[in-house]
Design an enzyme around this catalytic site. Sequence first.
Site, PDB file in Angstrom:
ATOM      1  N   ARG A 213      -6.123  55.743 -21.597  1.00  0.00           N
ATOM      2  CA  ARG A 213      -6.892  55.031 -20.318  1.00  0.00           C
ATOM      3  C   ARG A 213      -7.156  55.943 -19.263  1.00  0.00           C
ATOM      4  NH1 ARG A 213     -10.521  50.880 -20.046  1.00  0.00           N
ATOM      5  NH2 ARG A 213      -9.947  49.592 -18.302  1.00  0.00           N
TER       6      ARG A 213
ATOM      7  N   HIS B   9     -20.299  56.050 -14.653  1.00  0.00           N
ATOM      8  CA  HIS B   9     -20.703  55.176 -15.476  1.00  0.00           C
ATOM      9  C   HIS B   9     -20.304  53.918 -15.211  1.00  0.00           C
ATOM     10  CE1 HIS B   9     -21.360  54.324 -19.717  1.00  0.00           C
ATOM     11  NE2 HIS B   9     -20.251  53.876 -19.675  1.00  0.00           N
ATOM     12  N   ASP B  10     -19.305  53.662 -14.386  1.00  0.00           N
ATOM     13  CA  ASP B  10     -18.951  52.192 -14.193  1.00  0.00           C
ATOM     14  C   ASP B  10     -19.734  51.609 -13.073  1.00  0.00           C
ATOM     15  OD1 ASP B  10     -16.437  51.872 -15.413  1.00  0.00           O
ATOM     16  OD2 ASP B  10     -15.125  52.022 -13.759  1.00  0.00           O
TER      17      ASP B  10
ATOM     18  N   ASP C 267     -23.755  58.947 -13.591  1.00  0.00           N
ATOM     19  CA  ASP C 267     -23.290  58.771 -14.788  1.00  0.00           C
ATOM     20  C   ASP C 267     -23.246  60.103 -15.639  1.00  0.00           C
ATOM     21  OD1 ASP C 267     -22.334  57.960 -17.123  1.00  0.00           O
ATOM     22  OD2 ASP C 267     -23.600  56.147 -17.373  1.00  0.00           O
TER      23      ASP C 267
ATOM     24  N   SER D 157     -23.081  50.697 -21.833  1.00  0.00           N
ATOM     25  CA  SER D 157     -22.327  51.446 -22.561  1.00  0.00           C
ATOM     26  C   SER D 157     -22.383  51.217 -24.009  1.00  0.00           C
ATOM     27  CB  SER D 157     -20.963  51.576 -21.723  1.00  0.00           C
ATOM     28  OG  SER D 157     -20.157  52.604 -22.589  1.00  0.00           O
TER      29      SER D 157
END
Lengths: 391, 391
Positions: free
Chosen positions: A224, A352-353, A319, A154
Amino acid sequence: MSESTSIGIVAPKIAHFSEPLALKSGEILPQYDLVYETYGTLNADRSNAVMICHALSGHHHVAGKHSEEDKYPGWWDNLIGPGRPLDTNKFFVIGLNNLGGCHGSSGPATLNPATGKPWGAAFPVVTVEDWVNSQARLADYLGISQLAAVIGGSLGGMQALQWTLAYPERVRHALVIASAPNLTAQNMAFNEVARQAIITDPEFYGGDYYAQGVVPRRGLRIARMLGHITYLSDDAMGAKFGRKLRDGNIKYGFDVEFEMESYLRYQGDKFAGEFDANTYLRMTRALDYFDPALPYGGDLSAALAGVKAKFLVVSFTSDWRFSPARSREIVKALLDNELSVSYAEVTAAHGHDAFLMPDPHYHAILRTYLGTVLSAADDASRSAADTGVAS
Amino acid sequence: MSESTSIGIVAPKIAHFSEPLALKSGEILPQYDLVYETYGTLNADRSNAVMICHALSGHHHVAGKHSEEDKYPGWWDNLIGPGRPLDTNKFFVIGLNNLGGCHGSSGPATLNPATGKPWGAAFPVVTVEDWVNSQARLADYLGISQLAAVIGGSLGGMQALQWTLAYPERVRHALVIASAPNLTAQNMAFNEVARQAIITDPEFYGGDYYAQGVVPRRGLRIARMLGHITYLSDDAMGAKFGRKLRDGNIKYGFDVEFEMESYLRYQGDKFAGEFDANTYLRMTRALDYFDPALPYGGDLSAALAGVKAKFLVVSFTSDWRFSPARSREIVKALLDNELSVSYAEVTAAHGHDAFLMPDPHYHAILRTYLGTVLSAADDASRSAADTGVAS
């Protein structure tokens, strides 16, 4: 496959830098600290060092635990350790907290030496370029003229790419994972909403909330929660939560109804109690600003003309924050420059994680690539190190 | 193609309903108002009425202007008028503001007859089912036993679908556009972040901010900024704003740097000055709760077993909020019940917002489909009207 274990108990260290750092913004940071950790042993010719660049909310504590009592190990512990894909029996691994962070390196919440008070809003806006310059000084400090590899996912992948641009002689391999050559308008839009949630929180006080004894917790919590949506794929959220009700029946109100809401609120609350809002603002701005092709009229291939490192670029099918198409832009620009690049598009559901997950296929790719890094063939590319600062 | 013009000057009307409305939540709304507009003329056998169901921030003012001075016409003016796809030379079109809204129908900001003060937090949580029930009463009020069609995009499409479930004899055609049979976990997650931004705004006061003389403007602004990201595709944002800087050079701070940020802030500020936060909460909850397949163990085909209407389902390729795959779920369930359904997946760059745009291909589809609605062939399906309440 060799036995794989965690690195065990580790301890952070602090490096103080008294030489001023000229930032991309034009501001100068007169002095600063970087907190870092190392795992494994630097070899005799100092050729086995790997730097880990962290993403938005990451830090120096990448692997191992600080004490036996720690509930969780460092954030990329599954990657790093004896026998792990980034094998500490072979590599000397460096993790650091970037400038502007909130885990020990100089940042908005640390004391400004000029005033004796927290920097707050006065802490400069830092960029990926500034971070890489500060990381190069950390390498100097550790006596490392050339890194075997720089690795990041990232925002960390942007730093790995920037290393090869700013210090082509000082890095042999760059592992750019779940990253992009710049943010899309949509990526930047999510960042802007997160920042506006923080900045318009009445307890933000223009960034100088430390003096007020409060933190903009509401805004950081929203930021968040929003972030978490973009880290997961729609499918992953569906698989994990779907439309499951928390209590089995609908209550027709605005308290938690669905499991997913409970998860988001928990993640938001937890983060808002731990992370610094001023750091969040700066991390998102660093993402926004990174755009190495900008001085080349958007031509990324031209921007990468001076690069010498070999690359592994990895993306994940699910992602949608940094899609595989963005990784392929980097791959294309590297190939246009006839550079050595391996590219893997990993089928993964996590979104994405996924770059933080121990997916077997993904980890096998990293293990295989990193297995070539200290091979005899790799030695050929190492001569440049002899001209480095600390050889 | 016939000449197409705006319907011209229109005026809203108010219908008062004194018969209590039992809501899905179990609460009862003792009495209520619905504000509505009509365009065109109801024909002699009252068979040409079309109801327009609005989406999250929509209302009764669908077409025309309220005065010559109005800067903009109603929100779906490009669809409705003499010679337009929904031709007011043929159809009698009804637009209304849903219960819980903030444009004239009973909602949190209107006076609670029991207290003489704004409802605020006490206004019930309303659902798609409740809206459709109230819309059916509006049809009764207008002397319409059967609608020629119900049309809606997004949340409006859910209402169109619900009409065919709740009142199978009272609607001949449903046009379900850019919609879904329920929200995904990701869809709901975005709603939750928006609601939390509002609810944690210190000026929300548990929903009873009217008495405080304030509105939770900060939270509503964040909610709308976030909404705008999901209404546009990444490509559309890229084409419209890309990474364009507002002032041509980077200032390294948190004021507006990129054009896209300026757009989002403007949209957020504008909305926060116009829309009611309590309405926003209720609209998003109505979206969350809609799930006709839930009582059938998730089997949408079983849920639609009693439907009689003919359908046009339209999706847009770049809509990532309600993707074409979600529309195809509806189409499949209709076909499983051997219902008449036309499906069009329109290639459009605008994302979810495409349903509001006058894309020629999209409008041609609507025009063609609506051209069949009052045809001789359509008459055959009209006999049910004879059993209706107002025939």
